[in-house]
Structure formats: structure tokens, C-alpha cells
Write an enzyme that holds these catalytic residues in place. Structure first.
Site, short mmCIF file in Angstrom:
data_model
loop_
_atom_site.label_atom_id
_atom_site.label_comp_id
_atom_site.label_asym_id
_atom_site.label_seq_id
_atom_site.Cartn_x
_atom_site.Cartn_y
_atom_site.Cartn_z
N ASP A 95 0.84 -1.19 0.00
CA ASP A 95 0.00 0.00 0.00
C ASP A 95 0.88 1.25 0.00
O ASP A 95 1.90 1.29 0.70
CB ASP A 95 -0.87 -0.03 1.28
CG ASP A 95 -1.77 1.18 1.40
OD1 ASP A 95 -2.73 1.27 0.63
OD2 ASP A 95 -1.49 2.05 2.26
N GLU B 8 1.53 -0.42 -4.94
CA GLU B 8 0.54 0.60 -5.30
C GLU B 8 1.24 1.92 -5.61
O GLU B 8 1.64 2.65 -4.70
CB GLU B 8 -0.48 0.81 -4.17
CG GLU B 8 -1.65 1.66 -4.65
CD GLU B 8 -2.12 2.71 -3.66
OE1 GLU B 8 -3.16 3.33 -3.92
OE2 GLU B 8 -1.43 2.93 -2.64
C1 QV4 Z 1 -8.20 13.73 7.74
C2 QV4 Z 1 -7.75 15.06 7.17
C3 QV4 Z 1 -6.60 15.59 7.93
C4 QV4 Z 1 -6.90 15.58 9.43
C5 QV4 Z 1 -7.27 14.17 9.86
C6 QV4 Z 1 -7.53 14.08 11.36
O1 QV4 Z 1 -7.42 14.92 5.81
O2 QV4 Z 1 -6.28 16.89 7.50
O3 QV4 Z 1 -5.77 15.97 10.14
O4 QV4 Z 1 -8.38 13.73 9.12
O5 QV4 Z 1 -8.72 13.47 11.68
C7 QV4 Z 1 -8.50 8.79 6.29
C8 QV4 Z 1 -9.51 9.92 6.06
C9 QV4 Z 1 -8.80 11.25 5.98
C10 QV4 Z 1 -8.00 11.43 7.28
C11 QV4 Z 1 -6.97 10.32 7.35
C12 QV4 Z 1 -6.07 10.40 8.56
O6 QV4 Z 1 -10.24 9.69 4.87
O7 QV4 Z 1 -9.77 12.27 5.85
O8 QV4 Z 1 -7.34 12.69 7.28
O9 QV4 Z 1 -7.68 9.06 7.39
O10 QV4 Z 1 -6.77 10.21 9.74
C13 QV4 Z 1 -7.52 5.06 2.78
C14 QV4 Z 1 -8.55 6.11 2.43
C15 QV4 Z 1 -8.22 7.43 3.05
C16 QV4 Z 1 -8.00 7.27 4.54
C17 QV4 Z 1 -6.84 6.30 4.72
C18 QV4 Z 1 -6.44 6.05 6.17
O11 QV4 Z 1 -8.63 6.24 1.04
O12 QV4 Z 1 -9.31 8.32 2.84
O13 QV4 Z 1 -7.71 8.53 5.14
O14 QV4 Z 1 -7.23 5.04 4.17
O15 QV4 Z 1 -7.50 5.55 6.89
C19 QV4 Z 1 -3.09 8.70 -2.92
C20 QV4 Z 1 -1.95 7.75 -2.60
C21 QV4 Z 1 -2.40 6.31 -2.53
C22 QV4 Z 1 -3.64 6.13 -1.67
C23 QV4 Z 1 -4.70 7.09 -2.13
C24 QV4 Z 1 -5.93 7.04 -1.25
O16 QV4 Z 1 -0.91 7.89 -3.55
O17 QV4 Z 1 -1.33 5.56 -1.98
O18 QV4 Z 1 -4.20 8.43 -2.11
N1 QV4 Z 1 -4.12 4.76 -1.69
C25 QV4 Z 1 -3.81 3.80 -0.61
C26 QV4 Z 1 -4.98 2.89 -0.31
C27 QV4 Z 1 -6.06 3.69 0.36
C28 QV4 Z 1 -5.57 4.18 1.70
C29 QV4 Z 1 -4.16 4.56 1.70
C30 QV4 Z 1 -3.34 4.43 0.62
C31 QV4 Z 1 -3.57 4.94 3.00
O19 QV4 Z 1 -5.40 2.23 -1.45
O20 QV4 Z 1 -7.24 2.93 0.52
O21 QV4 Z 1 -6.33 5.34 2.07
O22 QV4 Z 1 -3.17 3.70 3.62
O23 QV4 Z 1 -3.46 8.59 -4.27
#
Ligand code: QV4
Ligand code: CA
Length: 473
Positions: A196, A233
Site C-alpha cells: 500500500d 501501489e
Molecule cells: C483527515 C484530514 C486531515 C486531518 C485528519 C484528522 O485529511 O487533514 O488531520 O483527518 O482526523 C482517512 C480519512 C482522511 C484522514 C486520514 C487520517 O479519509 O480524511 O485525514 O484518514 O486520519 C484510505 C482512504 C483514506 C484514509 C486512509 C487512512 O482512502 O481516505 O484517510 O485510508 O484511513 C493517494 C496515494 C495512494 C492512496 C490514495 C488514497 O498515492 O497511496 O491516495 N491509496 C492507498 C490505499 C487507500 C488508503 C491509503 C493508501 C492509506 O489504497 O485505501 O487510504 O493507507 O493517491
């Protein structure tokens, strides 16, 4: 590293958010016979977020590398891997190792580990990690510490991805801890991993972890010397400094441009001829990990945009059928649950407890699970892809409304956007009669000594023909 270790099988299904007990049963009752291998959701201990109504993405905020998650306990996980391996279905884990929880979080996870990332704290005693194991703030060239400049690799890789803490992959301590987690998976019998957020990790840090890994265990049926399969990824949409080819030495890379290309192609069949665009920077075929949609972009998360999903079944069947018929990349298909908002977790028994996947009498799923992998077209095209493995596409024909090609002298595929076609085409096949596996051999083609056949399709919902030497009939 590049061999999925799946006994020659060519397709992985992502059983998004399924419980380990359901996956074990699915391996035995369906995946083995249908010729799949399977990717599972992150198995590691993770935050639990009742305030967000237990979103699916809580599992992308690990708390430790204990195998205790919403999908089940370590005992359930081990039982699943062993039962799947024993019927020839290999399991791949979604590995979250770029980061731990989001910043500003603290609590106790369900496996019993505490976590605290409030302020400057970075305490994850379940690993253990503490503050010195996270990327020093001065390594991140961003005002607020978050990833916000995709033109700068140091920003992308050293800053917080959506406010998630960032592990310092340069340290031997961190490399050892991550390798320890992976070696645990290997010892259990897991065949490989999705890394990931690999785009947010330095390729040399990934290489250093992989260099610490053991071979796959022969007691789980892997030939001696088998290596962990790795797909990373990396979302490269020609929109930043980081390119997929930086990751070729450490495994396959996700090719997200394919998602947009196949969506355009299904909308406008003429575009199907230009699906693989190396001029556009798409990964070479033996490194490209492809899919029509994934758990993020089907709900507008990372790399979202114009993709086709199960919500549009007729188009989706065509997109997956074409993906499995053509010869580019290693393929994965999605197995989803229905949702109304993009944060919504899997079907539940209330709160945090994931509901069982129920199987209807006709083989489809109930209880809110979509089970695309059980749809007729998907199942038949997996059979096709496995049978034509190793052959290339030839005799390509496309008139803008219908498309056809052969796979060596093993298979022939045709698809008609409007639901019907009637053409005399070169099939590349030896003379004989071949039946269409998509409609259970209700239709067939007669191939002459010159390889030509009259190809007719008349099926609005599933306007697809797939014939092969040694399948169907
Ligand atoms: C938010 C705010 C912050 C705030 C924070 C505090 O943005 O400013 O400080 O809350 O509460 C979640 C929330 C997001 C939150 C974050 C941290 O959606 O709003 O920040 O948690 O608490 C998944 C989801 C994300 C989620 C994350 C962790 O998609 O929404 O974030 O899990 O739970 C890029 C990357 C790529 C990534 C993609 C989503 O290049 O690598 O973005 N894809 C992978 C996974 C994806 C996962 C992650 C990475 C992170 O496929 O499912 O994100 O592991 O393109
Ligand atoms: Ca990072």
C-alpha cells in the site's frame, strides 16, 4: 518476486473487507474450481473509529503488526491461508507499511495494543515503534507536514499522506520490523503482498525490506526457492515526479492508467485499439498489475475519476471481459459490497462486526455483497484467461462497434457494444467447431481450414463470445 506463485493461474480477486472465515469457505466452495487466487484486506491490528461509523478505511491505519483485524483473529487468518493453500488458492495480503495511524490519534485497538500519535508522540508499543522511527520533520519539505507537492519526490515520500504518520524507512530498525511482519506472513503461507502507498516509500527502502525475506515455505506447497510475490501501489497518471518504472526492481506496479483507458474503450470501442499506450508511460506488460477499478477509485478515493464499476453491470461485464481476454499485465478483479457513501464499511451485524457473506441458491451473493467474481461473464473469462496464458493477441479487428482477436491458436474473443454483430473473421484457430463459453455453449462457430469463421453475437446483456481449445462443451 515476479511470480504470483499461483500454480499458473492468471487472475486474482480482491475480496474487499471479507472475513477470514468467509474467504476460507470461498476458497473451498468456489475459488479453487473457478481458477482464482485472492487478495485480502489488511490483516493487521488497526484503529477503530466509531465516530466515523467504522469506515472501511480504518484498516489503513495500522496500530501494530499483530494479525488481528475486523476480518478476524490470527487463528482465523492462519486457518484461512492453510485451507486456501490446500485447495491451490494462494492468498496475497494488503500490506500497510508506509505509515501507522493518522496523526492526532490515540486509544487501544481490538488486539489490545495501545497507540498514541497525538502531537509529537509516536508510540506504537505493539511493534514497538516510537518517535525516532518516524521520518524527521526536517526531511519533509512541506509547510504543514502533509504530502502536497507531487512534483517533489521528497514531499511525496517523506511527508504525511493524508495526515498519516510516516515511518522512516531508511532505518535498519524499521526495515527489520517490516521484514519481520512479512516473514511472519511468509511462514504462515501467504504467497505475496500488495504494498500500500508504495509511491510514498523510497524504492531503495522497499528493496532493503525485500532483501530480508525468507523463501516461501515448502510445507505450504510452494516449490523450494519460491519468492514472495510483490505488487506495489504506485498511482502514476502522468501527473507528477514519480513514475512506475522506478519500482520495477521491487515487483509489479499498479497501472492506474489502464482503469481510465478501459473506461474510454467501453464508451467508445474505437479506443480499445489504443488501450496500452507505452508512449503514455504505461508499465511494461511483465510489470503491469491491472484492474478495471479498485477499492479506492470505485468510490472516488485515490486515483478516482472515470472508471466503470459494478454499478453499471452491462458495461462492467464488457470491461472485465476485455481485460481478461487481452494479453497485457497481471489481472485482478474486484469483489465489492454495495454502499451509499464512500466511507461506509462492509455489511455489518451492527457496529464493528462484519456480516457473513451469504450465498443465494443461484450462486450469487446476498446480504449486501456484490461478488462480481461470481458473475457468469467473470467466471467464464477467468477460465479463458487461464487457458490461453502465454499466447499473444493477434488477428486484431475493430470496426468501432465490435471488436475481435485471437490468443495464439488457443482462443478467440469477440465483443459487440450494441449487443449484436455478424462478421466473417480470422480466428487463428485450427479447423473445427467451437462453442461460446459465455452462453454455456448455446452458440458456436465453425472454423474452416483457413482459420476463418462466421462470428455472430446476439445477446444484449452479455454481448461477448469467448471460445478456446479445450474449454466449454
Ligand atoms: C483527515 C484530514 C486531515 C486531518 C485528519 C484528522 O485529511 O487533514 O488531520 O483527518 O482526523 C482517512 C480519512 C482522511 C484522514 C486520514 C487520517 O479519509 O480524511 O485525514 O484518514 O486520519 C484510505 C482512504 C483514506 C484514509 C486512509 C487512512 O482512502 O481516505 O484517510 O485510508 O484511513 C493517494 C496515494 C495512494 C492512496 C490514495 C488514497 O498515492 O497511496 O491516495 N491509496 C492507498 C490505499 C487507500 C488508503 C491509503 C493508501 C492509506 O489504497 O485505501 O487510504 O493507507 O493517491
Ligand atoms: Ca513515506
Amino acid at each position: 518476486l515476479y511470480d504470483p506463485n499461483c500454480n499458473g493461474k492468471q487472475v486474482m480477486v480482491h475480496l474487499f473487507e471479507w472475513k477470514w472465515t468467509d474467504i476460507a469457505a470461498e476458497c473451498e466452495r468456489y475459488l479453487a474450481g473457478a481458477g482464482f487466487c485472492g487478495q485480502v484486506s489488511p490483516p493487521t491490528e488497526h484503529v477503530i473509529l466509531p465516530e466515523n461509523n467504522y469506515p472501511w478505511w480504518q484498516r489503513y491505519q495500522p496500530v501494530s503488526y499483530k494479525l488481528f483485524s475486523r476480518s478476524g483473529s490470527e487463528a482465523d487468518f492462519v486457518d484461512m491461508v492453510h485451507r486456501c493453500n490446500s485447495v491451490g488458492v494462494r492468498i496475497y495480503v494488503d500490506a500497510v507499511v508506509n505509515h501507522m495511524t493518522g496523526t492526532g490519534r490515540s486509544g487501544t485497538a481490538d488486539g489490545g495494543s495501545t497507540y498514541n500519535s497525538v502531537g509529537d508522540a509516536r508510540d506504537f508499543p505493539g511493534v514497538p515503534y516510537s518517535a525516532e522511527h518516524f521520518t524527521p520533520r526536517d526531511q519533509c519539505p512541506s509547510g504543514d507536514g502533509n504530502v502536497n507537492d507531487y512534483s517533489n519526490p521528497a514531499n511525496v515520500r517523506n511527508c504525511y499522506l493524508v495526515s498519516l504518520t510516516d515511518l522512516y524507512g531508511k532505518l535498519d530498525y524499521v526495515r527489520d520490523a517490516v521484514a519481520g511482519y512479512f516473514n511472519h506472513l511468509i511462514q504462515v503461507g501467504v504467497a505475496g503482498i500488495r504494498i500500500d502507498a508504495a509511491k510514498h516509500m523510497w524504492p531503495e527502502d522497499i528493496a532493503a525490506v525485500l532483501s530480508r525475506l525468507n523463501d516461501l515455505p515448502t510445507d505450504q506447497g510452494f516449490p523450494a526457492g519460491s519468492k514472495f510475490y510483490v505488487f506495489q501501489e504506485v498511482i502514476d497518471q502522468n501527473d507528477g515526479a514519480i513514475k512506475v518504472d522506478e519500482y520495477y526492481d521491487t515487483g509489479y506496479v499498479t497501472e492506474f492508467r489502464y482503469c481510465s483507458k478501459i473506461a474510454w474503450g467501453i464508451k467508445d470501442y474505437g479506443q480499445l485499439s489504443n488501450l496500452i499506450d507505452y508512449g503514455w508511460g504505461m508499465a511494461r506488460s511483465d510489470r503491469a498489475f491491472i484492474f478495471t477499478d479498485n477499492h479506492d477509485n470505485q468510490r472516488g478515493h485515490g486515483g478516482g475519476g472515470n472508471v466503470i464499476t459494478h454499478e453499471n453491470p452491462r458495461d462492467y461485464k464488457q470491461a472485465v471481459a476485455y481485460t481478461l481476454a487481452q494479453d497485457y499485465g497481471f489481472t485482478r478483479i474486484m469483489s465489492s459490497y454495495f454502499f451509499e457513501n464512500s466511507d461506509q464499511g462492509p455489511p455489518s451485524n451492527g457496529g464493528y462486526s462484519t456480516a457473513d457473506v451469504t450465498i443465494n441458491a443461484d450462486g450469487s451473493c446476498g446480504g449486501g455483497w456484490v461478488c462480481e467474481h461470481r458473475w457468469n461473464v467473470m467466471k467464464k473469462m477467468v477460465e479463458f484467461r487461464n487457458l490461453v496464458a502465454g499466447t499473444t493477441m493477434s488477428n486484431y479487428w475493430n470496426n468501432g462497434n465490435a471488436v475481435a482477436f485471437s490468443r495464439g491458436n488457443q482462443g478467440f474473443f469477440a465483443m459487440a457494444k450494441q449487443g449484436s454483430m455478424s462478421e466473417t473473421l480470422q480466428t487463428g484457430l485450427p479447423a473445427g467447431s467451437y462453442c461460446n463459453i459465455i452462453d454455456d455453449c448455446a452458440s458456436s462457430i465453425q472454423v474452416g481450414a483457413d482459420g476463418m469463421a462466421q462470428v455472430n453475437i446476439n445477446n444484449y446483456e452479455e454481448p461477448i463470445m469467448a471460445v478456446c481449445v479445450g474449454c466449454g462443451g
